[in-house]
Design an enzyme around this catalytic site. Structure first.
Site, PDB file in Angstrom:
ATOM      1  N   LYS A 256      79.773  38.323  70.664  1.00 37.26           N
ATOM      2  CA  LYS A 256      79.593  39.768  70.516  1.00 37.26           C
ATOM      3  C   LYS A 256      80.633  40.579  71.314  1.00 37.26           C
ATOM      4  O   LYS A 256      81.329  40.053  72.168  1.00 37.26           O
ATOM      5  CB  LYS A 256      78.176  40.153  70.937  1.00 37.26           C
ATOM      6  CG  LYS A 256      77.101  39.577  70.006  1.00 37.26           C
ATOM      7  CD  LYS A 256      77.254  40.065  68.574  1.00 37.26           C
ATOM      8  CE  LYS A 256      76.064  39.810  67.678  1.00 37.26           C
ATOM      9  NZ  LYS A 256      75.771  38.415  67.374  1.00 37.26           N
TER      10      LYS A 256
HETATM   11  C1  LIG Z   1      72.435  41.646  62.984  1.00 38.56           C
HETATM   12  C2  LIG Z   1      71.958  40.720  64.063  1.00 38.56           C
HETATM   13  N1  LIG Z   1      70.746  40.925  64.593  1.00 38.56           N
HETATM   14  C3  LIG Z   1      70.262  40.130  65.573  1.00 38.56           C
HETATM   15  C4  LIG Z   1      70.994  39.082  66.069  1.00 38.56           C
HETATM   16  C5  LIG Z   1      70.403  38.201  67.137  1.00 38.56           C
HETATM   17  O1  LIG Z   1      71.119  38.297  68.332  1.00 38.56           O
HETATM   18  P1  LIG Z   1      70.882  37.233  69.503  1.00 38.56           P
HETATM   19  O2  LIG Z   1      71.693  36.023  69.186  1.00 38.56           O
HETATM   20  O3  LIG Z   1      71.373  37.938  70.739  1.00 38.56           O
HETATM   21  O4  LIG Z   1      69.432  36.948  69.570  1.00 38.56           O
HETATM   22  C6  LIG Z   1      72.276  38.833  65.555  1.00 38.56           C
HETATM   23  C7  LIG Z   1      73.058  37.709  66.086  1.00 38.56           C
HETATM   24  O5  LIG Z   1      74.054  37.280  65.632  1.00 38.56           O
HETATM   25  C8  LIG Z   1      72.763  39.667  64.528  1.00 38.56           C
HETATM   26  O6  LIG Z   1      73.977  39.463  63.984  1.00 38.56           O
END
Ligand SMILES: Cc1ncc(COP(=O)(O)O)c(C=O)c1O
Length: 393
Positions: free
Chosen positions: A191
């Protein structure tokens, strides 16, 4: 047909890499030497700086955006039998947390241009069971928040923004983080701002912040995290069967300098995106992303669309060619309604969300990160051009 002028890099270019500097390393070392590894002063500092940066009243650090979304919906009392309106063009976590709470994700198709949830479709998806609207700022470009917030106010349904891609994303000049009732960010390794794994919840609502604070750490009475400090007390009360989603100080030590460099990282991402668009706009067989305002766009992803009607290869063939040139690419996302779980549970047909389906067949995410050198960007541009030009019909 294989290209005859393949330009192959010596070294594989990963799809994403974090940019970690000396400050992150020093911060982690300081944390390790201090002996305080779990949630503590560094996490508090990270939360304060994050809240100030995005202009939200509260920021609560958690161990993923998935946890953030789960806690946000729980705090808004989403439960069994309820519905949450969201996008099919997202990562599994967005809808999985709705399922975890016993509720149903109700998908609304995306706009073909931005691949963001089409705000004009939300109203038609609302039923008496709808407890939240969960838009996803796809690739880092803000959804139509004006329409979404207007529907939310009129129908009395809260908005939880999935801002996993959206830092720094601006909407009408203001950073995403305080538009909806709750905003959820991701600090996953790929990210824009990373802590390896991590997330942040921002909200202006005291009731939501209180509930998330309680539920993110075992449902223990406030301040329980301090119980091993001089100021702490051994006593605690369990007020609810909470979760375990706190962010460690080791992770926050990475997050603090990352956040401080967020605008600098963004400037580099924007520059790379600008170069891609300059190179690919007007290239038959490739469609560049539709961008409303390139400064406002968070540029987490650069999603090119392959127009296979103009080429002798499709998107999958294009990806094979890119990988053959040692360039890592990805696909964001395989729409959730065609995934076996959602397809079978809710009986979705692929055509139920035609814009998401059509986009899925064409999309490919190119490498886009601050650590890319100009040479890396040149290689991506050369590879895309070469593949498209050598497979033109
Ligand atoms: C649109 C979206 N929402 C939620 C997430 C979940 O993030 P995390 O990996 O920090 O739980 C991601 C992860 O890639 C994502 O792309």
């Amino acid at each position: 047909m294989e290209s005859k002028v393949a330009r192959v890099r010596g070294q594989f270019l990963p799809f994403a890499l974090p940019l970690i500097g000396q400050e992150e390393i020093d911060g982690v070392m300081e944390c390790l030497r201090s002996g305080w590894l779990t949630t503590g002063p560094k996490t508090r500092q990270f939360e304060e700086e994050f809240a100030a940066y995005v202009g939200a009243k509260h920021a609560l650090a958690v161990n993923s955006c998935t946890a953030a979304l789960h806690l946000a919906l729980e705090a808004l009392k989403v439960g069994p039998g309820d519905e949450v309106v969201t996008s099919p063009m997202t990562f599994t976590a967005t809808a999985a947390v709705i399922e975890h709470l016993g509720a149903r994700p109700v998908f609304v198709d995306v706009e073909p241009a931005t691949l963001n949830l089409d705000a004009r479709g939300i109203e038609g998806a609302i039923t008496p069971k709808t407890k939240a609207i969960l838009p996803v700022h796809f690739a880092g470009q803000a959804c139509d928040l004006t329409t979404i917030l207007e529907v939310s106010r009129r129908r009395g349904i809260p908005v939880v923004e999935d801002a996993a891609h959206a830092i720094p994303t601006r909407y009408q000049g203001k950073l995403v983080g305080s538009f909806g009732d709750v905003t959820c960010f991701s600090f996953y390794a790929t990210k824009n701002v990373t802590t390896g794994e991590g997330g942040m919840i921002t909200t202006d609502r005291d009731d939501v912040a209180d509930r998330v604070r309680l539920m993110h750490l075992h449902g223990m009475s406030r301040g329980a995290w301090k119980r091993y400090t001089e100021a702490g007390s051994w006593a605690y009360e369990i007020l609810a069967p909470g979760f375990k989603c706190n962010l460690s100080d080791v992770a926050s030590a990475i997050g603090i300098p990352q956040l401080r460099r967020c605008e600098e990282f963004h400037a580099r991402r924007r520059e790379i995106a600008r170069r891609y668009t300059e190179a690919f706009a007007g290239l038959p067989g490739a469609r560049v992303p539709v961008v409303h305002d390139d400064f406002a766009h968070g540029w987490h992803l650069y999603v090119l669309q392959i127009d296979s009607s103009a080429l002798s290869i499709d998107r999958d063939g294009f990806i094979r060619e890119m990988m053959g040139r040692k360039i890592g690419v990805s696909v964001h996302f395989i729409p959730l309604h065609i995934q076996p779980y959602y397809r079978d549970k809710y009986g979705y047909a692929p055509d139920d969300f035609p814009n998401a389906l059509a986009a899925f067949k064409a999309i490919v995410s190119l490498p886009l990160y601050a650590r890319m050198s100009d040479g890396d960007v040149d290689d991506v541009i050369a590879a895309v051009r070469d593949i498209v030009e050598s497979h033109r019909r």
